[in-house]
Design a protein around this motif. Structure first.
Motif, PDB file in Angstrom:
ATOM      1  N   GLU A 175       0.839  -1.200   0.000  1.00 48.97           N
ATOM      2  CA  GLU A 175       0.000   0.000   0.000  1.00 48.97           C
ATOM      3  C   GLU A 175       0.883   1.264   0.000  1.00 48.97           C
ATOM      4  N   ALA A 176       1.979   1.219   0.769  1.00 44.23           N
ATOM      5  CA  ALA A 176       2.894   2.381   0.825  1.00 44.23           C
ATOM      6  C   ALA A 176       3.457   2.677  -0.570  1.00 44.23           C
ATOM      7  N   ALA A 177       3.741   1.635  -1.338  1.00 41.99           N
ATOM      8  CA  ALA A 177       4.262   1.826  -2.706  1.00 41.99           C
ATOM      9  C   ALA A 177       3.238   2.563  -3.560  1.00 41.99           C
ATOM     10  N   LEU A 178       1.979   2.184  -3.437  1.00 43.93           N
ATOM     11  CA  LEU A 178       0.920   2.838  -4.228  1.00 43.93           C
ATOM     12  C   LEU A 178       0.782   4.299  -3.812  1.00 43.93           C
ATOM     13  N   GLN A 179       0.797   4.540  -2.490  1.00 46.32           N
ATOM     14  CA  GLN A 179       0.672   5.919  -1.983  1.00 46.32           C
ATOM     15  C   GLN A 179       1.813   6.794  -2.498  1.00 46.32           C
ATOM     16  N   ALA A 180       2.979   6.177  -2.707  1.00 40.11           N
ATOM     17  CA  ALA A 180       4.151   6.951  -3.149  1.00 40.11           C
ATOM     18  C   ALA A 180       4.203   7.088  -4.668  1.00 40.11           C
ATOM     19  N   GLY A 181       3.197   6.566  -5.371  1.00 42.77           N
ATOM     20  CA  GLY A 181       3.124   6.818  -6.812  1.00 42.77           C
ATOM     21  C   GLY A 181       3.415   5.642  -7.726  1.00 42.77           C
ATOM     22  N   ALA A 182       3.530   4.414  -7.152  1.00 39.93           N
ATOM     23  CA  ALA A 182       3.753   3.241  -8.023  1.00 39.93           C
ATOM     24  C   ALA A 182       2.503   2.983  -8.858  1.00 39.93           C
ATOM     25  N   TYR A 183       2.707   2.445 -10.067  1.00 38.35           N
ATOM     26  CA  TYR A 183       1.547   2.024 -10.871  1.00 38.35           C
ATOM     27  C   TYR A 183       0.798   0.890 -10.169  1.00 38.35           C
ATOM     28  N   GLY A 184       1.586  -0.075  -9.637  1.00 36.12           N
ATOM     29  CA  GLY A 184       0.989  -1.237  -8.987  1.00 36.12           C
ATOM     30  C   GLY A 184       2.038  -1.901  -8.120  1.00 36.12           C
ATOM     31  N   SER A 185       1.608  -2.785  -7.219  1.00 29.42           N
ATOM     32  CA  SER A 185       2.574  -3.450  -6.339  1.00 29.42           C
ATOM     33  C   SER A 185       2.093  -4.858  -6.027  1.00 29.42           C
ATOM     34  N   PRO A 223       6.746   4.357 -13.049  1.00 33.91           N
ATOM     35  CA  PRO A 223       7.051   5.019 -14.311  1.00 33.91           C
ATOM     36  C   PRO A 223       8.562   5.078 -14.547  1.00 33.91           C
ATOM     37  N   ASN A 224       8.956   5.125 -15.806  1.00 36.10           N
ATOM     38  CA  ASN A 224      10.382   5.213 -16.171  1.00 36.10           C
ATOM     39  C   ASN A 224      11.070   6.407 -15.536  1.00 36.10           C
ATOM     40  N   THR A 225      10.293   7.473 -15.287  1.00 38.02           N
ATOM     41  CA  THR A 225      10.858   8.715 -14.751  1.00 38.02           C
ATOM     42  C   THR A 225      10.911   8.708 -13.224  1.00 38.02           C
ATOM     43  N   SER A 226      10.509   7.611 -12.627  1.00 40.25           N
ATOM     44  CA  SER A 226      10.350   7.566 -11.169  1.00 40.25           C
ATOM     45  C   SER A 226      11.654   7.829 -10.426  1.00 40.25           C
ATOM     46  N   ASN A 227      11.543   8.509  -9.281  1.00 41.45           N
ATOM     47  CA  ASN A 227      12.723   8.725  -8.444  1.00 41.45           C
ATOM     48  C   ASN A 227      12.716   7.699  -7.308  1.00 41.45           C
ATOM     49  N   LEU A 228      13.339   8.042  -6.191  1.00 37.74           N
ATOM     50  CA  LEU A 228      13.502   7.052  -5.123  1.00 37.74           C
ATOM     51  C   LEU A 228      12.332   7.004  -4.145  1.00 37.74           C
ATOM     52  N   GLU A 229      11.276   7.820  -4.418  1.00 41.52           N
ATOM     53  CA  GLU A 229      10.202   7.945  -3.421  1.00 41.52           C
ATOM     54  C   GLU A 229       9.519   6.603  -3.104  1.00 41.52           C
ATOM     55  N   VAL A 230       9.280   5.797  -4.143  1.00 36.53           N
ATOM     56  CA  VAL A 230       8.575   4.526  -3.918  1.00 36.53           C
ATOM     57  C   VAL A 230       9.428   3.594  -3.067  1.00 36.53           C
ATOM     58  N   SER A 231      10.711   3.447  -3.443  1.00 40.11           N
ATOM     59  CA  SER A 231      11.538   2.519  -2.666  1.00 40.11           C
ATOM     60  C   SER A 231      11.733   3.006  -1.238  1.00 40.11           C
ATOM     61  N   SER A 232      11.914   4.334  -1.018  1.00 37.44           N
ATOM     62  CA  SER A 232      12.092   4.785   0.371  1.00 37.44           C
ATOM     63  C   SER A 232      10.834   4.553   1.184  1.00 37.44           C
ATOM     64  N   SER A 233       9.663   4.777   0.596  1.00 32.06           N
ATOM     65  CA  SER A 233       8.424   4.539   1.358  1.00 32.06           C
ATOM     66  C   SER A 233       8.291   3.067   1.728  1.00 32.06           C
ATOM     67  N   MET A 234       8.664   2.197   0.801  1.00 32.28           N
ATOM     68  CA  MET A 234       8.556   0.759   1.082  1.00 32.28           C
ATOM     69  C   MET A 234       9.549   0.344   2.174  1.00 32.28           C
ATOM     70  N   LEU A 235      10.791   0.857   2.064  1.00 33.52           N
ATOM     71  CA  LEU A 235      11.794   0.514   3.076  1.00 33.52           C
ATOM     72  C   LEU A 235      11.379   1.025   4.454  1.00 33.52           C
ATOM     73  N   ASP A 236      10.817   2.274   4.498  1.00 29.20           N
ATOM     74  CA  ASP A 236      10.368   2.850   5.777  1.00 29.20           C
ATOM     75  C   ASP A 236       9.303   1.963   6.410  1.00 29.20           C
ATOM     76  N   MET A 237       8.346   1.524   5.586  1.00 26.61           N
ATOM     77  CA  MET A 237       7.251   0.711   6.129  1.00 26.61           C
ATOM     78  C   MET A 237       7.773  -0.630   6.650  1.00 26.61           C
ATOM     79  N   LEU A 238       8.698  -1.236   5.912  1.00 34.14           N
ATOM     80  CA  LEU A 238       9.254  -2.515   6.391  1.00 34.14           C
ATOM     81  C   LEU A 238      10.023  -2.314   7.693  1.00 34.14           C
ATOM     82  N   ARG A 239      10.744  -1.191   7.776  1.00 38.39           N
ATOM     83  CA  ARG A 239      11.508  -0.907   8.988  1.00 38.39           C
ATOM     84  C   ARG A 239      10.574  -0.795  10.201  1.00 38.39           C
ATOM     85  N   LYS A 240       9.381  -0.216   9.959  1.00 40.46           N
ATOM     86  CA  LYS A 240       8.402  -0.124  11.065  1.00 40.46           C
ATOM     87  C   LYS A 240       7.993  -1.506  11.540  1.00 40.46           C
TER      88      LYS A 240
END
Ligand code: HSE
Length: 300
Positions: free
Chosen positions: A236-246, A260-277
């Motif tokens: 869900e965090a990946a979707l909130q951060a702008g992923a097409y799907g997860s 998207p091809n233009t994506s920055n690090l926002e999706v991966s950081s949100s996912m890592l943050d959630m896993l860390r929690k």
């Protein structure tokens, strides 16, 4: 001397349990020197813990192939360079099997087609969703038919990238399959049939806005959340951060987001943050889709 390069793969893509898969630009490489005394050496990031003797899965697969085509086992020097993390849901065992078959086939003068290699790989692996994209590249559908697995490439080079978030922990596919109930309610079967159809449309039409709904699943992800703390929240965090799907990558524990091809690090950081929690350490990679599949070539 020749080399075989096999891509990592992500299977299921959500609802396409044991059917859908995608090849990624992360590779294991097999280097074969002929007319040498038998020797196996391991190299690369993931060489620890793997056997360097005749029990090695790549070597056993090569011998299985030569036995199948009645070809005498040659004396070879092998180097396996592994960059695909093992037991994480990124198709490492499929890469070993497909790589072993492709190397043995090349050495025997390429008597078998990719279709024939796929049938052998599927028999060894037990399900085709990783071996098909490993062989053909792109986004693939594997259809079980009376004449074997029918491979279809839905998109050879989709215009998106994959974020893979790889937890430190290993998860055995047998355990992750064992947790699934043997029967599924009819409404869940209908849910997945319709969602795989939507997902197929998304890739063929390149309508990636359909992926969010298309990658939803009822057959295995919620069930596997018991083995991977924070799984559903991280998707869900990946979707909130702008992923097409997860989705869960294969049987896990790696988590996948298509971006998207233009994506920055926002999706991966949100996912890592959630896993860390959820007290899970992980590493993230942003990977392009591999569109070539397994390649064997002579090198100097
Ligand atoms: N489709 C398989 C599963 C993938 O989900 O169990 C295993 O890599």
């Amino acid at each position: 001397m020749f080399q075989v390069k096999v891509p990592a793969t992500t299977a299921n893509l959500g609802p396409g349990f044991d059917c859908l898969g995608m090849a990624l630009q992360l590779y294991n490489t097999i280097t074969v020197k002929t007319d040498r005394s038998f020797h196996i050496s391991l190299a690369g990031t993931y060489k620890e813990g793997l056997p360097e003797d005749e029990s090695n899965l790549v070597w056993r697969t090569m011998c299985h192939f030569w036995d199948f085509i009645h070809f005498p086992v040659p004396s070879v020097d092998l180097t396996f360079h592994n960059e695909i993390p093992p037991a994480r849901g990124l198709g490492s065992s499929s890469a070993a099997i497909v790589g072993g078959l492709a190397a043995a086939n090349f050495l025997a003068g390429s008597p078998c087609s990719s279709f024939e290699l796929l049938q052998l790989a599927n028999e060894i692996e037990g399900h085709p969703d990783n071996v098909t994209p490993a062989l053909y590249g792109g986004v693939t559908l594997s259809v079980p038919t009376e004449k074997g697995v029918l491979p279809r490439v839905l998109a050879q080079a989709p215009k998106l990238k994959a974020v893979v978030v790889i937890p430190d922990t290993h998860l055995n596919t047998k355990k992750a399959r064992g947790i699934l109930p043997p029967e599924v309610p009819r409404q869940d079967a209908v849910f997945n049939i319709s969602h795989v159809s939507l997902l197929t449309e998304a890739f063929i039409r390149e309508e990636y806005s359909l992926l969010k709904e298309g990658m939803c699943d009822k057959l295995h992800q919620t069930q596997r959340a018991a083995l991977i703390p924070g799984l559903l929240e991280t998707l869900e965090a990946a979707l909130q951060a702008g992923a097409y799907g997860s989705a869960l990558s294969g049987s896990g524990p790696t988590l996948l987001a298509l971006v998207p091809n233009t994506s920055n690090l926002e999706v991966s950081s949100s996912m890592l943050d959630m896993l860390r929690k959820h007290d899970i350490n992980a590493q993230a990679m942003l990977l392009d889709v591999d569109s070539k599949g397994t390649l064997a070539d002579v090198v100097d």
